[in-house]
Design an enzyme around this catalytic site. Sequence first.
Site, PDB file in Angstrom:
ATOM      1  N   SER A 218       1.819   1.338  -5.104  1.00 21.30           N
ATOM      2  CA  SER A 218       1.530   2.709  -5.487  1.00 21.30           C
ATOM      3  C   SER A 218       1.604   3.644  -4.275  1.00 21.30           C
ATOM      4  O   SER A 218       2.650   3.740  -3.636  1.00 21.30           O
ATOM      5  CB  SER A 218       0.159   2.784  -6.176  1.00 21.30           C
ATOM      6  OG  SER A 218      -0.021   4.030  -6.785  1.00 21.30           O
TER       7      SER A 218
ATOM      8  N   ASP B  16       2.858   1.484 -12.608  1.00 28.10           N
ATOM      9  CA  ASP B  16       2.149   1.364 -11.336  1.00 28.10           C
ATOM     10  C   ASP B  16       1.720  -0.076 -11.065  1.00 28.10           C
ATOM     11  O   ASP B  16       1.078  -0.715 -11.902  1.00 28.10           O
ATOM     12  CB  ASP B  16       0.916   2.271 -11.383  1.00 28.10           C
ATOM     13  CG  ASP B  16       0.295   2.478 -10.014  1.00 28.10           C
ATOM     14  OD1 ASP B  16       0.016   1.475  -9.323  1.00 28.10           O
ATOM     15  OD2 ASP B  16       0.089   3.635  -9.630  1.00 28.10           O
TER      16      ASP B  16
END
Length: 535
Positions: A238, A381
């Site tokens: 991320s 993510d």
Amino acid sequence: MSLNHWKIFLQLKDHISKLTNDKTMQINFSKDLVNVLQKLPPSYYTKELIKLFETQTNPPKEQKENEAKESSSNYIPTVIKGIKDKIGVAKEEKPKIIIPKWKQQSSSIQASVFNKTRHIILSIQLSDSEHSIQHLIRSLLDHIEEYPEARGKAVKLGAIRLFLRLRKTTTNESMLESIHEGLSSLGYANPVPKKGIRILAIDGGGIRGLLVIEMIKKLEELTGKRVHELFDFFCGVSTGSILAYSMAIHHRPLESISEQYECISKEVFQQSALWGTGNLVWTHSYYETALWEQKLKDHLGDHKLIDSARNPNCPKICTVSAVVNQTRLSAYLFRNYSLPWRYHSEYLGSSHHEVWQAARASSAAPTYFDEFKLGNLIHQDGGILVNNPTAIALHEVKLLWPDTPIQCIVSFGTGRSVLSTSDFITAPQSANTTSWANKFYKILDSATDTEAVHTILNDLLPPNIYYRFNPYLTEMISMVETDSKKLQQLKRDALMYLRRNEDKFQEAACALTMEKSYMQKLKDYINLQRDIHGI
């Protein structure tokens, strides 16, 4: 029974015939022989054995027909004919192997791939022009990208050995870049420059990545080295992926990264509640995904990950996303390297995506941005599956440098609070019941937990190798926070943490700068000569 045994058997029969004129004895002996032949399986019959029986048992032409009928020897040719028929039937019953057309085509494609791989490598060996060699290396890499199985064939044909020799003899910078990319694509990893492997792992956390920048500044200050010089392997998820690419590929100063990060966040995460809610309903993303993608392209570039291997000073990098359209939720690694031939990672991955795509996939936080499709895979993510990528980093480096010890692992978290996410729910709860919202937040906490991995590694690894830095925060801010006051408080929390952990940072700095021993340098030299000469 062997052929010699049968010869003795038939000779014995002839001697009995000569010694006695008793027809009954001859008939009984022949019948016994016939019984033995009939009980044998076809695997015992051979052409030589049948020929022997025919020679030994065919009656002479001058023998009368009535004597032939009386003689038991005439039973044997009949048996032999039966044996021949039996063998013929067995052969006819054996099914023919029919190769399907698709398999024939596959074999022809494999042969074509092998021939082209061999032709390119031979052309590189015979070429005297550096420009031509660079063109041929590019052709080989494109060929391997189209046909991944060609990589193993290239390694078998000595491509790594050839590239190492070329690297040793050339001074042309452009050609050296092509050679470095070629070696990395074939799975060759240069020896690490220090005593062992140095790993940097960065958690996810959105804007809280500013904490990590402040802590890395401290390491640069203590060592006098840039971050891309301090580590051999970067792994991020991320926001950690964006920081990893900014530091390791682009070598940007940390202060510049911090300013750009804040600027991009304020542009992307400024959204009216009405417009954001509408987007969430229609596109499942609260913020404008197209704007986020454009900012990533501008900030990180659209070149392929493997292209960064052209720079010998660029560390190895992998970033993590979560693939959500398969049977199981699984981690996917975006690498700027290929693993050595015959080594297989537990994780899917590729080095042929663009840098911005890797960052986009790794940071596709559900409800914040749209999921991201690459090929047949849909990415979200990586933090929903692996929010602390340190264990993945360890797995990858042991494949890249299997015989090299771990020198230092530095793992950065993006802040934690004494209270968990579920503690912020203000709805009153009965002592014996929980709401669906409460359950959801507890599951979310568990899925994105970073300290469980830390606890395991802390127990398994020596304290002078593994260092985990994850500050406690005054206020656990959202990962899309844009309030300047809260961001300033975030930096102050980082500075307070640095003061309290000064000794720990000093130890980490010392561990990162340990030099190789003379024995290690000698071993690296011997291994290099072995690779060059194919010993």
